[in-house]
Write a protein that holds these residues in place. Sequence first.
Motif, PDB file in Angstrom:
ATOM      1  N   THR A   1      31.986  14.887  22.500  1.00  0.00           N
ATOM      2  CA  THR A   1      30.677  14.666  22.594  1.00  0.00           C
ATOM      3  C   THR A   1      30.527  13.838  21.287  1.00  0.00           C
ATOM      4  O   THR A   1      31.242  13.921  20.379  1.00  0.00           O
ATOM      5  CB  THR A   1      29.783  16.170  22.571  1.00  0.00           C
ATOM      6  OG1 THR A   1      30.261  16.393  21.298  1.00  0.00           O
ATOM      7  CG2 THR A   1      29.840  16.780  23.652  1.00  0.00           C
ATOM      8  N   CYS A   2      29.462  12.915  21.171  1.00  0.00           N
ATOM      9  CA  CYS A   2      29.020  12.185  20.121  1.00  0.00           C
ATOM     10  C   CYS A   2      28.338  13.209  19.119  1.00  0.00           C
ATOM     11  O   CYS A   2      27.282  13.840  19.583  1.00  0.00           O
ATOM     12  CB  CYS A   2      28.256  10.979  20.616  1.00  0.00           C
ATOM     13  SG  CYS A   2      27.537  10.213  19.126  1.00  0.00           S
TER      14      CYS A   2
ATOM     15  N   ALA B   1      26.281  12.313  16.816  1.00  0.00           N
ATOM     16  CA  ALA B   1      25.000  11.704  16.703  1.00  0.00           C
ATOM     17  C   ALA B   1      24.050  11.837  17.597  1.00  0.00           C
ATOM     18  O   ALA B   1      22.864  12.383  17.320  1.00  0.00           O
ATOM     19  CB  ALA B   1      25.197  10.149  16.146  1.00  0.00           C
ATOM     20  N   CYS B   2      24.415  11.373  19.011  1.00  0.00           N
ATOM     21  CA  CYS B   2      23.342  11.749  19.807  1.00  0.00           C
ATOM     22  C   CYS B   2      23.579  12.734  21.141  1.00  0.00           C
ATOM     23  O   CYS B   2      22.762  12.881  21.969  1.00  0.00           O
ATOM     24  CB  CYS B   2      23.177  10.383  20.715  1.00  0.00           C
ATOM     25  SG  CYS B   2      24.726   9.824  21.713  1.00  0.00           S
ATOM     26  N   GLY B   3      24.793  13.261  21.119  1.00  0.00           N
ATOM     27  CA  GLY B   3      25.239  14.276  22.017  1.00  0.00           C
ATOM     28  C   GLY B   3      25.748  13.931  23.271  1.00  0.00           C
ATOM     29  O   GLY B   3      26.001  14.596  24.246  1.00  0.00           O
ATOM     30  N   TRP B   4      26.188  12.614  23.614  1.00  0.00           N
ATOM     31  CA  TRP B   4      26.448  11.954  24.796  1.00  0.00           C
ATOM     32  C   TRP B   4      28.184  12.666  24.941  1.00  0.00           C
ATOM     33  O   TRP B   4      28.746  12.910  24.126  1.00  0.00           O
ATOM     34  CB  TRP B   4      26.602  10.356  24.801  1.00  0.00           C
ATOM     35  CG  TRP B   4      26.879  10.018  25.792  1.00  0.00           C
ATOM     36  CD1 TRP B   4      28.102   9.467  26.290  1.00  0.00           C
ATOM     37  CD2 TRP B   4      26.114   9.530  27.184  1.00  0.00           C
ATOM     38  NE1 TRP B   4      27.981   8.808  27.883  1.00  0.00           N
ATOM     39  CE2 TRP B   4      26.665   8.808  28.133  1.00  0.00           C
ATOM     40  CE3 TRP B   4      24.519   9.717  27.285  1.00  0.00           C
ATOM     41  CZ2 TRP B   4      26.040   8.638  29.238  1.00  0.00           C
ATOM     42  CZ3 TRP B   4      24.129   9.388  28.520  1.00  0.00           C
ATOM     43  CH2 TRP B   4      24.795   8.662  29.372  1.00  0.00           C
ATOM     44  N   ARG B   5      28.125  12.946  26.613  1.00  0.00           N
ATOM     45  CA  ARG B   5      29.285  13.287  26.552  1.00  0.00           C
ATOM     46  C   ARG B   5      30.428  12.307  26.923  1.00  0.00           C
ATOM     47  O   ARG B   5      30.022  11.436  27.556  1.00  0.00           O
ATOM     48  CB  ARG B   5      29.615  14.234  27.796  1.00  0.00           C
ATOM     49  CG  ARG B   5      30.739  14.760  28.493  1.00  0.00           C
ATOM     50  CD  ARG B   5      30.335  16.022  29.325  1.00  0.00           C
ATOM     51  NE  ARG B   5      31.774  16.065  30.203  1.00  0.00           N
ATOM     52  CZ  ARG B   5      32.177  17.259  30.721  1.00  0.00           C
ATOM     53  NH1 ARG B   5      30.979  18.498  30.613  1.00  0.00           N
ATOM     54  NH2 ARG B   5      33.270  17.446  31.425  1.00  0.00           N
ATOM     55  N   HIS B   6      31.896  12.431  26.344  1.00  0.00           N
ATOM     56  CA  HIS B   6      32.696  11.503  26.594  1.00  0.00           C
ATOM     57  C   HIS B   6      33.928  12.235  27.262  1.00  0.00           C
ATOM     58  O   HIS B   6      34.520  13.373  26.915  1.00  0.00           O
ATOM     59  CB  HIS B   6      33.283  10.948  25.525  1.00  0.00           C
ATOM     60  CG  HIS B   6      32.018  10.075  24.545  1.00  0.00           C
ATOM     61  ND1 HIS B   6      32.202   8.641  24.874  1.00  0.00           N
ATOM     62  CD2 HIS B   6      31.160  10.590  23.962  1.00  0.00           C
ATOM     63  CE1 HIS B   6      31.070   8.254  24.091  1.00  0.00           C
ATOM     64  NE2 HIS B   6      30.501   9.128  23.514  1.00  0.00           N
TER      65      HIS B   6
ATOM     66  N   MET C   1      27.134   4.925  23.511  1.00  0.00           N
ATOM     67  CA  MET C   1      25.887   4.814  23.380  1.00  0.00           C
ATOM     68  C   MET C   1      25.204   4.523  22.118  1.00  0.00           C
ATOM     69  O   MET C   1      24.118   3.486  22.113  1.00  0.00           O
ATOM     70  CB  MET C   1      24.997   6.041  23.955  1.00  0.00           C
ATOM     71  CG  MET C   1      25.781   6.638  25.147  1.00  0.00           C
ATOM     72  SD  MET C   1      25.392   5.493  26.521  1.00  0.00           S
ATOM     73  CE  MET C   1      23.470   5.687  26.899  1.00  0.00           C
ATOM     74  N   CYS C   2      25.762   4.865  20.976  1.00  0.00           N
ATOM     75  CA  CYS C   2      25.110   4.811  19.613  1.00  0.00           C
ATOM     76  C   CYS C   2      26.029   4.535  18.647  1.00  0.00           C
ATOM     77  O   CYS C   2      25.588   4.220  17.508  1.00  0.00           O
ATOM     78  CB  CYS C   2      24.221   6.137  19.388  1.00  0.00           C
ATOM     79  SG  CYS C   2      25.284   7.601  18.674  1.00  0.00           S
TER      80      CYS C   2
ATOM     81  N   GLY D   1      28.160   6.343  17.203  1.00  0.00           N
ATOM     82  CA  GLY D   1      28.269   7.532  16.393  1.00  0.00           C
ATOM     83  C   GLY D   1      29.657   8.248  16.565  1.00  0.00           C
ATOM     84  O   GLY D   1      30.497   7.729  17.666  1.00  0.00           O
TER      85      GLY D   1
ATOM     86  N   CYS E   1      31.035   6.331  19.811  1.00  0.00           N
ATOM     87  CA  CYS E   1      30.113   6.658  20.924  1.00  0.00           C
ATOM     88  C   CYS E   1      29.612   5.143  21.753  1.00  0.00           C
ATOM     89  O   CYS E   1      29.198   4.313  20.922  1.00  0.00           O
ATOM     90  CB  CYS E   1      28.919   7.408  20.580  1.00  0.00           C
ATOM     91  SG  CYS E   1      27.655   7.693  22.232  1.00  0.00           S
TER      92      CYS E   1
END
Length: 252
Positions: free
Chosen positions: A133-134, A136-141, A161-162, A164, A159
Amino acid sequence: MMQDETSDAITELHALLDRARSVVAFTGAGISTESGVPDFRTPGSPWMTNKPIPFEAFLASREARIEAWRRKFAMDDHYRDAAPNRGHAALARLVEEGRSPGLITQNIDGLHQASGVPEERVVELHGNGTYATCLACGWRHELAAIRPAFEASGEPPACMMCAGPVKSATISFGQAMPQAQMRQAHALTMEAELFLVVGSSLVVFPAATFPVIAKRKGARLVIVNREPTELDAIADLVVRAEIGAALGPLAG
């Protein structure tokens, strides 16, 4: 325990499970060692040469993030073929039959979900090592995308997305415990008529407080572990046996 004592304890364990209307399992590394997943404390464990990087160090330095990911993938290679065993299957059966509202685990290997326990019925106190996970933003990878890019570039993942920092979705030393999961674990503990500790040394806190909470609120406390634990003295039953042998008959 002598062999006869162990056999008697397993018989008593199954009698208690048969009578209990709500069984909540609390699992530790011991349930997964039978699947080939190394634990932290066994002498010669590969964790000793690939110790997780503390959270503050991970945040503070690019070099630490690189080393954290190198160690992460080295450990993944040790148990890439791990599959659920009889212990996992037994606990999954309890959930499937409606005898267990869910389980709490200290493990990060995802084997409870792989055994058939629905995602929402597994409370992971220490996160999950099967994805990232990121911060900073919590996006799953997904690791399947991260690993080839990391090995090709040598750079720690960022990330998409951001930008991070991306980290394995586990709780590192020094990282705050996940509050939502702690609340879920407490709610499950309060539901338990029988609280079943499986393969945990019960030395990692605050996770190890849940068996105490269960006992204090009136649940039967059963500990299945090869080695003694600090909570054996308050348990209603202690079973010193291999987990597969103790729980396997439940799997059907």
